[in-house]
Write an enzyme that holds these catalytic residues in place. Sequence first.
Site, PDB file in Angstrom:
ATOM      1  N   LYS A 262       0.841  -1.204   0.000  1.00 37.49           N
ATOM      2  CA  LYS A 262       0.000   0.000   0.000  1.00 37.49           C
ATOM      3  C   LYS A 262       0.874   1.251   0.000  1.00 37.49           C
ATOM      4  O   LYS A 262       0.709   2.152  -0.833  1.00 37.49           O
ATOM      5  CB  LYS A 262      -0.918  -0.006   1.217  1.00 37.49           C
ATOM      6  CG  LYS A 262      -1.652   1.313   1.424  1.00 37.49           C
ATOM      7  CD  LYS A 262      -2.262   1.413   2.808  1.00 37.49           C
ATOM      8  CE  LYS A 262      -2.559   2.854   3.157  1.00 37.49           C
ATOM      9  NZ  LYS A 262      -3.015   3.033   4.538  1.00 37.49           N
TER      10      LYS A 262
ATOM     11  N   ASP B 135      -6.489   1.086   0.781  1.00 37.87           N
ATOM     12  CA  ASP B 135      -6.648   1.454   2.188  1.00 37.87           C
ATOM     13  C   ASP B 135      -8.024   1.000   2.669  1.00 37.87           C
ATOM     14  O   ASP B 135      -8.748   0.297   1.950  1.00 37.87           O
ATOM     15  CB  ASP B 135      -6.438   2.951   2.385  1.00 37.87           C
ATOM     16  CG  ASP B 135      -7.584   3.798   1.845  1.00 37.87           C
ATOM     17  OD1 ASP B 135      -8.455   3.260   1.120  1.00 37.87           O
ATOM     18  OD2 ASP B 135      -7.626   5.006   2.148  1.00 37.87           O
TER      19      ASP B 135
END
Length: 309
Positions: free
Chosen positions: A173, A191
Amino acid sequence: MTPVKKAARKTAKKATTAVAKTAAADPVARAPKSVAAEPPRSAAKPPRNESHTALVRRARRINRELAEVYPYAHPELDFENPFQLIVATVLSAQTTDLRVNQTTPALFARYPTPEDLAAANPEEVEEILRPTGFFRAKTKAVIGLSKALVEEFGGEVPGRLEDLVKLPGVGRKTAFVVLGNAFGRPGITVDTHFQRLVRRWQWTDEKDPDKIEAAVGALFPKSEWTMLSHHVIFHGRRICHARKPACGACPIAPLCPAYGEGETDPEKAKKLLKYEKGGFPGQRLNPPQAYLDAGGIPAPPLGAPQGAP
Protein backbone atom coordinates in the site's frame (compact mmCIF):
# COMPACT_ATOMS: atom_id res chain seq x y z
CA MET A 1 -74.78 2.16 -33.22
CA THR A 2 -74.59 -1.61 -33.62
CA PRO A 3 -74.67 -3.92 -30.57
CA VAL A 4 -71.03 -4.91 -31.24
CA LYS A 5 -69.83 -1.29 -31.15
CA LYS A 6 -71.85 -0.60 -27.97
CA ALA A 7 -70.21 -3.59 -26.26
CA ALA A 8 -66.73 -2.46 -27.31
CA ARG A 9 -67.33 1.09 -26.01
CA LYS A 10 -68.60 -0.29 -22.69
CA THR A 11 -65.51 -2.50 -22.30
CA ALA A 12 -63.14 0.40 -23.05
CA LYS A 13 -64.94 2.60 -20.50
CA LYS A 14 -64.49 -0.07 -17.79
CA ALA A 15 -60.78 -0.40 -18.57
CA THR A 16 -60.28 3.39 -18.35
CA THR A 17 -62.08 3.49 -14.99
CA ALA A 18 -59.89 0.68 -13.63
CA VAL A 19 -56.69 2.49 -14.64
CA ALA A 20 -57.92 5.70 -13.01
CA LYS A 21 -58.70 3.88 -9.76
CA THR A 22 -55.25 2.27 -9.74
CA ALA A 23 -53.56 5.65 -10.28
CA ALA A 24 -55.56 7.22 -7.48
CA ALA A 25 -54.54 4.49 -5.08
CA ASP A 26 -50.89 4.42 -6.13
CA PRO A 27 -49.08 7.81 -6.22
CA VAL A 28 -46.08 6.27 -7.96
CA ALA A 29 -48.23 4.91 -10.77
CA ARG A 30 -49.85 8.28 -11.46
CA ALA A 31 -46.70 10.34 -11.08
CA PRO A 32 -44.63 11.32 -14.13
CA LYS A 33 -41.44 9.32 -14.44
CA SER A 34 -39.27 12.33 -13.65
CA VAL A 35 -40.86 12.88 -10.24
CA ALA A 36 -41.70 9.29 -9.32
CA ALA A 37 -40.91 8.13 -5.82
CA GLU A 38 -37.41 6.87 -5.09
CA PRO A 39 -36.84 3.41 -6.60
CA PRO A 40 -36.61 0.47 -4.21
CA ARG A 41 -33.17 -0.72 -3.18
CA SER A 42 -33.50 -3.83 -5.34
CA ALA A 43 -33.70 -1.61 -8.42
CA ALA A 44 -30.08 -0.58 -7.91
CA LYS A 45 -28.72 -4.11 -7.80
CA PRO A 46 -26.86 -5.46 -10.82
CA PRO A 47 -28.11 -8.70 -12.35
CA ARG A 48 -27.64 -11.68 -10.04
CA ASN A 49 -25.43 -13.36 -12.60
CA GLU A 50 -23.60 -10.26 -13.78
CA SER A 51 -21.10 -11.23 -16.43
CA HIS A 52 -17.47 -10.20 -16.23
CA THR A 53 -17.99 -7.89 -19.20
CA ALA A 54 -20.96 -6.22 -17.49
CA LEU A 55 -18.94 -5.86 -14.28
CA VAL A 56 -16.08 -4.20 -16.14
CA ARG A 57 -18.47 -1.76 -17.81
CA ARG A 58 -20.21 -0.90 -14.54
CA ALA A 59 -16.91 -0.47 -12.67
CA ARG A 60 -15.48 1.81 -15.33
CA ARG A 61 -18.66 3.85 -15.46
CA ILE A 62 -18.50 4.35 -11.69
CA ASN A 63 -14.93 5.60 -12.05
CA ARG A 64 -15.94 8.00 -14.82
CA GLU A 65 -18.79 9.36 -12.70
CA LEU A 66 -16.49 9.84 -9.72
CA ALA A 67 -13.94 11.59 -11.93
CA GLU A 68 -16.60 14.17 -12.79
CA VAL A 69 -17.50 14.66 -9.12
CA TYR A 70 -13.87 14.83 -7.95
CA PRO A 71 -11.83 16.20 -10.87
CA TYR A 72 -9.34 17.55 -8.32
CA ALA A 73 -8.86 14.22 -6.45
CA HIS A 74 -5.32 13.98 -5.13
CA PRO A 75 -3.17 12.33 -2.44
CA GLU A 76 -4.23 13.86 0.86
CA LEU A 77 -0.82 13.80 2.51
CA ASP A 78 1.26 16.97 2.28
CA PHE A 79 4.69 16.34 0.73
CA GLU A 80 7.34 18.07 -1.35
CA ASN A 81 9.52 15.12 -2.32
CA PRO A 82 9.52 11.28 -2.25
CA PHE A 83 11.21 11.16 1.16
CA GLN A 84 8.51 13.29 2.77
CA LEU A 85 5.78 11.23 1.13
CA ILE A 86 7.12 7.84 2.22
CA VAL A 87 7.61 9.03 5.81
CA ALA A 88 4.15 10.64 5.91
CA THR A 89 2.55 7.47 4.54
CA VAL A 90 4.22 5.32 7.20
CA LEU A 91 3.01 7.77 9.87
CA SER A 92 -0.57 7.64 8.54
CA ALA A 93 -1.17 4.15 9.97
CA GLN A 94 -3.91 4.16 12.63
CA THR A 95 -4.52 7.90 12.30
CA THR A 96 -5.87 10.44 9.81
CA ASP A 97 -4.00 12.15 7.00
CA LEU A 98 -5.04 15.42 8.63
CA ARG A 99 -3.23 14.56 11.86
CA VAL A 100 -0.14 13.52 9.91
CA ASN A 101 -0.18 16.76 7.91
CA GLN A 102 -0.43 18.76 11.11
CA THR A 103 2.57 16.90 12.56
CA THR A 104 5.07 16.55 9.70
CA PRO A 105 5.92 20.25 9.25
CA ALA A 106 7.82 20.22 12.57
CA LEU A 107 9.40 16.85 11.76
CA PHE A 108 10.69 17.86 8.32
CA ALA A 109 11.80 21.29 9.51
CA ARG A 110 14.11 19.58 12.00
CA TYR A 111 15.04 16.52 9.92
CA PRO A 112 14.76 17.48 6.22
CA THR A 113 16.76 14.55 4.78
CA PRO A 114 17.08 10.80 5.35
CA GLU A 115 20.57 11.43 6.72
CA ASP A 116 19.19 13.85 9.33
CA LEU A 117 16.38 11.55 10.45
CA ALA A 118 18.65 8.48 10.50
CA ALA A 119 20.93 10.22 13.01
CA ALA A 120 18.08 11.68 15.12
CA ASN A 121 17.64 11.24 18.86
CA PRO A 122 14.63 8.87 19.15
CA GLU A 123 13.25 10.68 22.20
CA GLU A 124 13.14 13.97 20.31
CA VAL A 125 11.39 12.35 17.34
CA GLU A 126 8.90 10.66 19.69
CA GLU A 127 7.92 14.02 21.12
CA ILE A 128 7.21 15.41 17.66
CA LEU A 129 5.25 12.33 16.57
CA ARG A 130 3.23 11.98 19.77
CA PRO A 131 0.02 13.50 18.21
CA THR A 132 -0.10 10.73 15.58
CA GLY A 133 -0.51 7.93 18.11
CA PHE A 134 1.71 4.84 18.47
CA PHE A 135 4.52 7.37 18.42
CA ARG A 136 7.23 5.04 19.79
CA ALA A 137 6.64 2.41 17.11
CA LYS A 138 6.40 5.09 14.42
CA THR A 139 9.61 6.71 15.60
CA LYS A 140 11.40 3.38 15.31
CA ALA A 141 9.90 2.85 11.86
CA VAL A 142 10.82 6.21 10.32
CA ILE A 143 14.33 6.20 11.79
CA GLY A 144 14.86 2.64 10.57
CA LEU A 145 13.45 3.58 7.17
CA SER A 146 15.81 6.55 6.93
CA LYS A 147 18.82 4.43 7.88
CA ALA A 148 17.93 1.91 5.18
CA LEU A 149 17.61 4.68 2.60
CA VAL A 150 21.05 6.03 3.54
CA GLU A 151 22.81 2.67 3.75
CA GLU A 152 21.19 0.89 0.79
CA PHE A 153 20.06 3.61 -1.62
CA GLY A 154 22.41 6.52 -1.09
CA GLY A 155 19.79 8.59 0.72
CA GLU A 156 17.33 8.41 -2.18
CA VAL A 157 13.89 6.83 -2.21
CA PRO A 158 13.92 4.01 -4.80
CA GLY A 159 11.38 4.08 -7.60
CA ARG A 160 10.81 0.33 -7.89
CA LEU A 161 8.19 -1.71 -6.07
CA GLU A 162 10.57 -4.55 -5.28
CA ASP A 163 12.98 -2.12 -3.57
CA LEU A 164 10.35 -0.15 -1.69
CA VAL A 165 8.72 -3.16 -0.02
CA LYS A 166 12.10 -4.17 1.45
CA LEU A 167 12.25 -0.97 3.48
CA PRO A 168 11.23 -1.08 7.18
CA GLY A 169 7.54 -0.28 7.64
CA VAL A 170 6.80 -0.22 3.91
CA GLY A 171 4.19 -2.60 2.46
CA ARG A 172 2.54 -2.68 -0.95
CA LYS A 173 0.00 0.00 0.00
CA THR A 174 2.71 2.48 1.01
CA ALA A 175 4.84 1.52 -1.97
CA PHE A 176 2.02 2.21 -4.44
CA VAL A 177 1.25 5.56 -2.79
CA VAL A 178 4.88 6.55 -3.36
CA LEU A 179 5.13 5.10 -6.87
CA GLY A 180 1.89 6.68 -8.05
CA ASN A 181 2.27 10.10 -6.51
CA ALA A 182 6.00 10.72 -6.33
CA PHE A 183 7.15 8.86 -9.45
CA GLY A 184 4.07 8.84 -11.66
CA ARG A 185 4.01 5.05 -11.89
CA PRO A 186 0.55 3.42 -11.77
CA GLY A 187 -0.51 1.71 -8.58
CA ILE A 188 -3.66 0.88 -6.60
CA THR A 189 -3.81 2.06 -2.99
CA VAL A 190 -5.89 -0.44 -1.03
CA ASP A 191 -6.65 1.45 2.19
CA THR A 192 -9.69 0.91 4.44
CA HIS A 193 -11.91 3.20 2.32
CA PHE A 194 -10.93 1.47 -0.90
CA GLN A 195 -11.56 -1.99 0.56
CA ARG A 196 -14.98 -1.00 1.88
CA LEU A 197 -16.23 0.60 -1.31
CA VAL A 198 -15.08 -1.99 -3.84
CA ARG A 199 -16.83 -4.69 -1.81
CA ARG A 200 -19.99 -2.60 -1.54
CA TRP A 201 -19.93 -2.17 -5.29
CA GLN A 202 -19.37 -5.92 -5.75
CA TRP A 203 -16.22 -5.43 -7.75
CA THR A 204 -14.75 -8.22 -5.63
CA ASP A 205 -15.58 -10.16 -2.49
CA GLU A 206 -11.93 -10.62 -1.52
CA LYS A 207 -10.81 -9.37 1.90
CA ASP A 208 -7.04 -9.70 1.59
CA PRO A 209 -5.58 -6.36 0.36
CA ASP A 210 -3.25 -8.02 -2.14
CA LYS A 211 -6.11 -10.03 -3.64
CA ILE A 212 -8.32 -6.92 -3.76
CA GLU A 213 -5.54 -5.09 -5.57
CA ALA A 214 -5.27 -7.87 -8.16
CA ALA A 215 -9.03 -8.23 -8.66
CA VAL A 216 -9.72 -4.51 -9.08
CA GLY A 217 -6.61 -3.95 -11.16
CA ALA A 218 -7.94 -6.48 -13.67
CA LEU A 219 -11.04 -4.33 -14.25
CA PHE A 220 -9.17 -1.19 -15.35
CA PRO A 221 -6.33 -0.18 -17.64
CA LYS A 222 -3.10 0.17 -15.68
CA SER A 223 -2.90 3.86 -16.62
CA GLU A 224 -6.03 4.54 -14.54
CA TRP A 225 -4.96 2.83 -11.33
CA THR A 226 -3.56 5.84 -9.45
CA MET A 227 -6.45 8.19 -10.14
CA LEU A 228 -8.95 5.39 -9.56
CA SER A 229 -7.52 5.06 -6.05
CA HIS A 230 -7.92 8.80 -5.43
CA HIS A 231 -11.50 8.83 -6.72
CA VAL A 232 -12.56 5.89 -4.57
CA ILE A 233 -10.83 7.17 -1.42
CA PHE A 234 -12.25 10.67 -1.88
CA HIS A 235 -15.74 9.19 -2.24
CA GLY A 236 -15.30 6.96 0.79
CA ARG A 237 -14.22 9.85 2.98
CA ARG A 238 -16.86 12.28 1.81
CA ILE A 239 -20.05 10.38 0.95
CA CYS A 240 -19.85 6.58 1.23
CA HIS A 241 -19.01 6.44 4.92
CA ALA A 242 -18.42 3.22 6.85
CA ARG A 243 -21.27 3.45 9.34
CA LYS A 244 -23.86 5.58 7.59
CA PRO A 245 -23.30 6.21 3.89
CA ALA A 246 -25.16 9.17 2.41
CA CYS A 247 -26.99 7.11 -0.25
CA GLY A 248 -29.55 9.84 -0.98
CA ALA A 249 -26.78 12.26 -1.97
CA CYS A 250 -24.62 9.77 -3.86
CA PRO A 251 -23.93 10.50 -7.55
CA ILE A 252 -23.47 6.82 -8.38
CA ALA A 253 -26.54 5.46 -6.54
CA PRO A 254 -28.08 3.94 -9.72
CA LEU A 255 -24.90 1.86 -10.19
CA CYS A 256 -24.50 0.74 -6.57
CA PRO A 257 -25.66 -2.72 -5.42
CA ALA A 258 -25.51 -1.51 -1.79
CA TYR A 259 -27.88 1.41 -2.31
CA GLY A 260 -30.12 1.64 0.74
CA GLU A 261 -27.56 0.60 3.34
CA GLY A 262 -27.39 4.25 4.37
CA GLU A 263 -29.72 7.26 4.47
CA THR A 264 -31.76 7.49 1.25
CA ASP A 265 -33.70 10.65 2.00
CA PRO A 266 -31.91 13.38 -0.03
CA GLU A 267 -32.25 16.12 2.60
CA LYS A 268 -31.12 13.90 5.46
CA ALA A 269 -28.30 12.49 3.34
CA LYS A 270 -26.95 15.98 2.60
CA LYS A 271 -26.41 16.50 6.32
CA LEU A 272 -24.07 13.50 6.36
CA LEU A 273 -21.70 14.86 3.71
CA LYS A 274 -18.14 15.44 4.84
CA TYR A 275 -16.48 17.13 1.94
CA GLU A 276 -15.41 20.58 0.84
CA LYS A 277 -18.60 21.64 -0.92
CA GLY A 278 -20.32 21.22 2.43
CA GLY A 279 -17.99 23.80 3.93
CA PHE A 280 -15.61 21.38 5.59
CA PRO A 281 -11.81 21.63 5.34
CA GLY A 282 -9.90 18.91 3.54
CA GLN A 283 -7.01 16.86 4.88
CA ARG A 284 -4.12 18.93 3.52
CA LEU A 285 -2.69 22.14 4.91
CA ASN A 286 -1.27 22.85 1.45
CA PRO A 287 -3.70 21.31 -1.07
CA PRO A 288 -3.31 21.55 -4.87
CA GLN A 289 -4.61 24.70 -6.54
CA ALA A 290 -7.26 22.74 -8.46
CA TYR A 291 -8.77 21.70 -5.13
CA LEU A 292 -8.88 25.30 -3.92
CA ASP A 293 -10.36 26.47 -7.23
CA ALA A 294 -13.18 23.94 -6.78
CA GLY A 295 -14.11 25.40 -3.41
CA GLY A 296 -11.94 23.19 -1.24
CA ILE A 297 -10.69 24.57 2.06
CA PRO A 298 -7.19 23.91 3.50
CA ALA A 299 -6.96 22.01 6.75
CA PRO A 300 -6.02 23.99 9.88
CA PRO A 301 -2.54 23.61 11.41
CA LEU A 302 -1.98 21.65 14.61
CA GLY A 303 -3.77 23.25 17.55
CA ALA A 304 -6.15 25.37 15.44
CA PRO A 305 -9.94 24.79 15.38
CA GLN A 306 -10.84 21.91 13.07
CA GLY A 307 -14.49 22.66 12.41
CA ALA A 308 -15.96 24.25 9.32
CA PRO A 309 -14.92 27.90 8.87
